[in-house]
Design an enzyme around this catalytic site. Structure first.
Site, short mmCIF file in Angstrom:
data_model
loop_
_atom_site.label_atom_id
_atom_site.label_comp_id
_atom_site.label_asym_id
_atom_site.label_seq_id
_atom_site.Cartn_x
_atom_site.Cartn_y
_atom_site.Cartn_z
CG LEU A 9 -2.07 1.17 1.27
CD1 LEU A 9 -2.87 1.11 0.39
CD2 LEU A 9 -2.75 0.90 2.59
N GLY A 10 0.40 2.28 -0.76
CA GLY A 10 1.20 3.40 -0.90
C GLY A 10 0.67 4.52 -1.90
CE1 TYR A 60 6.80 7.95 -1.32
CE2 TYR A 60 9.13 7.33 -1.32
CZ TYR A 60 7.77 6.93 -1.80
OH TYR A 60 7.65 5.99 -2.23
CE LYS A 64 6.75 4.88 1.05
NZ LYS A 64 5.62 3.73 0.70
NE ARG A 95 1.73 8.89 -9.52
CZ ARG A 95 1.86 7.79 -8.93
NH1 ARG A 95 3.19 7.42 -8.65
NH2 ARG A 95 0.93 7.42 -8.18
#
Length: 156
Positions: A9-10, A60, A64, A95
């Protein structure tokens, strides 16, 4: 009883904003970790990110790293954190910067020092479930993932 949990998941800050990123990559992931532990899961496998570091200045990599530390410290019989670099995968969403990087790295990074195919990551996660050489608290770097994927393909 459950033997194995796998979490991939992310999201990104660009897609979800700062609060959404923290909610998904920290809150939801840690909730899954805690529920897995409470359910008796013996192995927890988590896809993180290259550069994860709880002391990082970049949100980020800091989030993590904090999540990785929690997973490695919660007491699973086997906890494995995978830290791939740029994932070579076609996404449904567009993206532009990421798409350009994937194209360039897919072509130029033949040794996979800066990128990795998503299928290789998946194969290594599954292989690590059964790999007795992967012990209780393991962090696999991008190069570790690439090397293990090559060994799986060769049948070693």
């Amino acid at each position: 009883d459950h033997d194995v949990a796998i979490c991939t998941l992310g999201t990104t800050r660009a897609k979800s904003g700062k609060d959404g990123f923290i909610k998904v990559d920290q809150d939801y992931v840690l909730s899954f970790v805690e529920k897995s532990k409470a359910a008796g899961v013996k192995q927890f496998h988590m896809m993180s990110s290259q550069g994860a570091n709880s002391n990082a200045w970049v949100l980020y990599t800091q989030i993590k790293g904090q999540v990785d530390e929690k997973i490695l410290g919660i007491g699973f019989q086997k906890a494995v954190v995978y830290r791939p670099s740029v994932l070579l995968v076609d996404r449904q969403e567009s993206r532009m910067g990421e798409k350009a990087a994937r194209w360039l790295l897919g072509w130029a990074d033949t040794g996979r020092s800066m990128s990795v195919n998503i299928g290789d990551v998946a194969a290594v996660i599954v292989g690590s479930i059964f790999d007795e050489g992967v012990t209780d608290k393991t962090i696999l770097t991008n190069q570790d993932i690439v090397n293990k994927a090559k060994a799986l393909i060769k049948g070693n």
